[in-house]
Design a protein around this motif. Structure first.
Motif, mmCIF file in Angstrom:
data_model
loop_
_atom_site.group_PDB
_atom_site.id
_atom_site.type_symbol
_atom_site.label_atom_id
_atom_site.label_comp_id
_atom_site.label_asym_id
_atom_site.label_seq_id
_atom_site.Cartn_x
_atom_site.Cartn_y
_atom_site.Cartn_z
ATOM 1 N N LYS A 1 16.047 20.090 -48.307
ATOM 2 C CA LYS A 1 17.230 20.918 -49.042
ATOM 3 C C LYS A 1 16.844 21.043 -50.501
ATOM 4 O O LYS A 1 17.447 21.976 -51.137
ATOM 5 N N THR A 2 15.970 20.177 -51.286
ATOM 6 C CA THR A 2 15.571 20.264 -52.485
ATOM 7 C C THR A 2 14.863 21.696 -52.394
ATOM 8 O O THR A 2 15.043 22.479 -53.441
ATOM 9 N N PHE A 3 13.744 21.925 -51.548
ATOM 10 C CA PHE A 3 12.920 23.083 -51.493
ATOM 11 C C PHE A 3 14.176 24.270 -51.457
ATOM 12 O O PHE A 3 13.701 25.255 -52.097
ATOM 13 N N GLU A 4 15.017 24.235 -50.574
ATOM 14 C CA GLU A 4 15.816 25.432 -50.252
ATOM 15 C C GLU A 4 16.956 25.567 -51.647
ATOM 16 O O GLU A 4 17.278 26.793 -51.575
ATOM 17 N N SER A 5 16.981 24.782 -52.527
ATOM 18 C CA SER A 5 17.684 24.952 -53.566
ATOM 19 C C SER A 5 17.070 25.848 -54.438
ATOM 20 O O SER A 5 17.684 26.159 -55.600
ATOM 21 N N PHE A 6 15.787 26.225 -54.735
ATOM 22 C CA PHE A 6 15.024 26.882 -55.363
ATOM 23 C C PHE A 6 14.896 28.196 -54.985
ATOM 24 O O PHE A 6 15.156 28.574 -53.701
ATOM 25 N N SER A 7 14.939 29.320 -55.850
ATOM 26 C CA SER A 7 14.879 30.538 -55.514
ATOM 27 C C SER A 7 13.753 30.951 -54.785
ATOM 28 O O SER A 7 13.675 32.137 -53.882
ATOM 29 N N LYS A 8 12.792 30.362 -54.992
ATOM 30 C CA LYS A 8 11.217 30.773 -54.687
ATOM 31 C C LYS A 8 10.448 29.547 -54.994
ATOM 32 O O LYS A 8 10.854 28.546 -55.816
ATOM 33 N N PRO A 9 9.389 29.372 -54.340
ATOM 34 C CA PRO A 9 8.487 28.000 -54.578
ATOM 35 C C PRO A 9 8.167 28.402 -56.032
ATOM 36 O O PRO A 9 7.869 29.407 -56.790
ATOM 37 N N LEU A 10 7.904 27.019 -56.621
ATOM 38 C CA LEU A 10 7.767 27.055 -58.101
ATOM 39 C C LEU A 10 6.049 27.397 -58.661
ATOM 40 O O LEU A 10 5.335 26.936 -57.454
ATOM 41 N N PRO A 11 5.952 28.162 -59.481
ATOM 42 C CA PRO A 11 4.567 28.532 -59.623
ATOM 43 C C PRO A 11 3.596 27.542 -59.879
ATOM 44 O O PRO A 11 3.890 26.489 -60.555
ATOM 45 N N ASN A 12 2.266 27.653 -59.451
ATOM 46 C CA ASN A 12 1.032 26.781 -59.800
ATOM 47 C C ASN A 12 1.315 25.173 -59.492
ATOM 48 O O ASN A 12 0.879 24.463 -60.048
ATOM 49 N N ARG A 13 2.225 25.159 -58.328
ATOM 50 C CA ARG A 13 2.259 23.826 -57.836
ATOM 51 C C ARG A 13 2.010 23.996 -56.298
ATOM 52 O O ARG A 13 2.277 25.000 -55.664
ATOM 53 N N THR A 14 1.423 22.667 -55.560
ATOM 54 C CA THR A 14 1.226 22.873 -53.998
ATOM 55 C C THR A 14 2.559 22.139 -53.610
ATOM 56 O O THR A 14 2.784 20.879 -53.853
ATOM 57 N N HIS A 15 3.343 22.867 -52.939
ATOM 58 C CA HIS A 15 4.662 22.284 -52.236
ATOM 59 C C HIS A 15 4.434 21.632 -51.238
ATOM 60 O O HIS A 15 3.783 22.165 -50.158
ATOM 61 N N VAL A 16 4.994 20.238 -50.996
ATOM 62 C CA VAL A 16 4.889 19.612 -49.573
ATOM 63 C C VAL A 16 6.460 19.230 -49.176
ATOM 64 O O VAL A 16 6.952 18.649 -49.995
ATOM 65 N N ILE A 17 6.926 20.077 -48.138
ATOM 66 C CA ILE A 17 8.296 19.998 -48.043
ATOM 67 C C ILE A 17 8.363 19.068 -46.547
ATOM 68 O O ILE A 17 7.961 19.043 -45.680
ATOM 69 N N ILE A 18 9.160 17.957 -46.896
ATOM 70 C CA ILE A 18 9.549 16.966 -45.750
ATOM 71 C C ILE A 18 10.904 17.259 -44.896
ATOM 72 O O ILE A 18 11.748 17.627 -45.501
ATOM 73 N N THR A 19 10.563 17.636 -43.579
ATOM 74 C CA THR A 19 11.499 17.904 -43.014
ATOM 75 C C THR A 19 11.580 17.601 -41.466
ATOM 76 O O THR A 19 10.283 17.325 -41.112
ATOM 77 N N ARG A 20 12.686 17.128 -40.719
ATOM 78 C CA ARG A 20 12.589 16.718 -39.572
ATOM 79 C C ARG A 20 12.562 17.902 -38.445
ATOM 80 O O ARG A 20 12.119 17.833 -37.190
ATOM 81 N N SER A 21 12.777 19.138 -38.913
ATOM 82 C CA SER A 21 12.890 20.426 -38.205
ATOM 83 C C SER A 21 11.403 20.642 -37.621
ATOM 84 O O SER A 21 10.606 20.901 -38.145
ATOM 85 N N LYS A 22 11.267 20.755 -36.338
ATOM 86 C CA LYS A 22 9.942 20.958 -35.659
ATOM 87 C C LYS A 22 9.405 22.376 -35.932
ATOM 88 O O LYS A 22 8.263 22.775 -36.029
ATOM 89 N N ASP A 23 10.522 23.403 -36.387
ATOM 90 C CA ASP A 23 10.240 25.121 -36.213
ATOM 91 C C ASP A 23 10.585 25.301 -37.607
ATOM 92 O O ASP A 23 10.766 26.508 -37.580
ATOM 93 N N TYR A 24 10.576 24.697 -38.658
ATOM 94 C CA TYR A 24 10.761 24.987 -40.094
ATOM 95 C C TYR A 24 9.553 25.994 -40.554
ATOM 96 O O TYR A 24 8.314 25.593 -40.313
#
Length: 163
Positions: free
Chosen positions: A45-68
């Motif tokens: 949900k935090t990731f989805e609150s961004f309009s796009k990934p934040l630049p110059n950072r590696t995003h690790v998204i925690i989700t229980r969804s298997k097909d995210y």
């Protein structure tokens, strides 16, 4: 090193309806300065609150969804432990939210970078209580409200207290 980074109101309020409760440009600048070039771990949900990934950072998204499906360059993990496993071991990893991810990680973190917003807000997401027997405030920098900042705030840095 695992660092939690957040902005929270007087009652640990983080947000409401998956949105921030304030606009503090200097907090955004501090967040960008600290996290640029690093891995950042967040809930879906935090990731989805961004309009796009934040630049110059590696995003690790925690989700229980298997097909995210996340944008290229973002990593997916189904729990915090697996999220930490994909991060480099000798670098600072930033945990950036939301409330559940903070709760799961506060006991394994080494540092907390908190912007304490000096106001009370209506919220549905909260930062965990900082137990001052476990955490030592090592830095505090107050900023008064001004034409760009509707609320006064303090940049606070906490480190695990050595027992």
């Amino acid at each position: 090193m695992i660092t939690l980074i957040a902005a929270a109101g007087e009652n640990n309020e983080l947000g409401k309806d998956n949105d921030l409760l304030w606009h503090l440009p200097n907090d955004f600048k501090r967040f960008k300065t600290l996290t640029t070039g690093h891995y950042i771990i967040m809930g879906r949900k935090t990731f989805e609150s961004f309009s796009k990934p934040l630049p110059n950072r590696t995003h690790v998204i925690i989700t229980r969804s298997k097909d995210y499906e996340a944008p290229d360059g973002c990593l997916i993990a189904n729990n915090l432990e697996k999220g930490l496993e994909v991060c480099p071991k000798n670098e600072t990893i930033y945990i950036i939210g939301g409330g559940e991810i903070y709760k799961q990680s506060i006991n394994i973190a080494d540092c907390i970078e908190l912007t304490r917003v000096h106001e009370k807000f209506e919220a549905d997401t909260f930062f965990p209580e900082i137990d001052t027997s476990l955490w030592k405030l090592t830095s505090s920098e107050f900023h008064d409200k001004d034409e760009k900042h509707k609320y006064s705030f303090t940049f606070e840095t906490y480190h695990k207290a050595i027992k």
